[in-house]
Design a protein around this motif. Structure first.
Motif, short mmCIF file in Angstrom:
data_model
loop_
_atom_site.label_atom_id
_atom_site.label_comp_id
_atom_site.label_asym_id
_atom_site.label_seq_id
_atom_site.Cartn_x
_atom_site.Cartn_y
_atom_site.Cartn_z
N SER A 82 13.07 -32.88 -27.28
CA SER A 82 12.74 -34.13 -26.59
C SER A 82 11.42 -33.93 -25.88
O SER A 82 11.17 -32.86 -25.32
N ALA A 83 10.57 -34.94 -25.91
CA ALA A 83 9.29 -34.87 -25.23
C ALA A 83 9.23 -35.96 -24.16
O ALA A 83 9.47 -37.13 -24.45
N ASP A 84 8.95 -35.55 -22.94
CA ASP A 84 8.69 -36.48 -21.85
C ASP A 84 7.19 -36.45 -21.62
O ASP A 84 6.63 -35.39 -21.28
N VAL A 85 6.54 -37.58 -21.82
CA VAL A 85 5.09 -37.66 -21.63
C VAL A 85 4.83 -38.52 -20.40
O VAL A 85 5.09 -39.72 -20.41
N GLY A 86 4.34 -37.87 -19.36
CA GLY A 86 4.01 -38.56 -18.12
C GLY A 86 2.55 -38.97 -18.10
O GLY A 86 1.68 -38.22 -18.55
N ILE A 101 6.62 -32.50 -20.93
CA ILE A 101 7.74 -31.58 -20.85
C ILE A 101 8.46 -31.63 -22.19
O ILE A 101 8.89 -32.71 -22.63
N LEU A 102 8.54 -30.48 -22.86
CA LEU A 102 9.27 -30.37 -24.13
C LEU A 102 10.58 -29.65 -23.84
O LEU A 102 10.58 -28.53 -23.31
N THR A 103 11.70 -30.28 -24.19
CA THR A 103 13.02 -29.71 -23.96
C THR A 103 13.71 -29.53 -25.30
O THR A 103 13.89 -30.50 -26.04
N ALA A 104 14.08 -28.28 -25.59
CA ALA A 104 14.71 -27.97 -26.88
C ALA A 104 16.17 -27.61 -26.69
O ALA A 104 16.56 -27.01 -25.69
N SER A 105 16.94 -27.97 -27.69
CA SER A 105 18.35 -27.60 -27.77
C SER A 105 18.61 -27.07 -29.17
O SER A 105 18.16 -27.66 -30.16
N VAL A 137 1.66 -28.58 -20.25
CA VAL A 137 2.83 -28.67 -21.11
C VAL A 137 3.85 -27.65 -20.61
O VAL A 137 3.55 -26.46 -20.52
N GLU A 138 5.04 -28.14 -20.28
CA GLU A 138 6.12 -27.29 -19.80
C GLU A 138 7.19 -27.20 -20.89
O GLU A 138 7.57 -28.21 -21.46
N LEU A 139 7.66 -25.99 -21.16
CA LEU A 139 8.72 -25.77 -22.15
C LEU A 139 10.03 -25.52 -21.42
O LEU A 139 10.08 -24.70 -20.50
N ARG A 140 11.08 -26.23 -21.83
CA ARG A 140 12.41 -26.08 -21.23
C ARG A 140 13.46 -25.96 -22.31
O ARG A 140 13.29 -26.49 -23.41
#
Length: 142
Positions: A82-86, A101-105, A137-140
């Motif tokens: 998922s990408a959250d682009v602020g 913010i890129l959040t991977a599952s 860019v933040e990876l979560r």
């Protein structure tokens, strides 16, 4: 750099505010509107930030799959990014900027392994390469 593919798109009308954008092959044809949070009409169209989030998340997931394969790991089909682009005002007061913010599952993959795959993907992904040094860019992991 050897170019393997070039996408062609044209924006018209008001651009991000009540505009229109489409690709030359007709596969993407979208109405544009600016969200109320950004002072726009909040109309029923999409916006450049949503389009960027869609592209970056898809590209990054592909890069994660490539990075995993290099280490003989297969990501599950259920893996997601998922990408959250602020969008906001830059600290220098000269204009606007983005933060991602890129959040991977990846079900069944431990946190440490997933972090390693994401770090490797961040090197491979052309969106990450293009934004490096320009956009935070933040990876979560989910």
């Amino acid at each position: 750099m050897e170019i393997l593919y070039t996408a062609h798109a044209t924006a018209s009308g008001g651009g991000r505010e009540d505009g229109h954008s489409k690709t030359d092959d007709g596969k993407l044809d979208v109405k544009l509107s600016t969200p109320r949070e950004m002072g726009g009409s909040g109309g029923d169209g999409t916006n450049p930030e949503q389009l960027f989030a869609t592209g970056y998340s898809a590209c990054f997931l592909g890069a994660m799959r490539a990075a995993a394969r290099k280490t003989k790991l297969e990501l599950p089909k259920e893996a997601t990014v998922s990408a959250d682009v602020g969008f906001g005002k830059r600290d220098d007061g000269e204009g606007f900027g983005l933060k991602v913010i890129l959040t991977a599952s990846a079900p069944g993959i431990d946190t440490e392994t997933l972090k390693d795959v994401m770090d490797r993907a961040h090197i491979i992904c052309p969106y990450s390469h293009a934004t490096r040094g320009n956009i935070e860019v933040e990876l979560r992991q989910a």
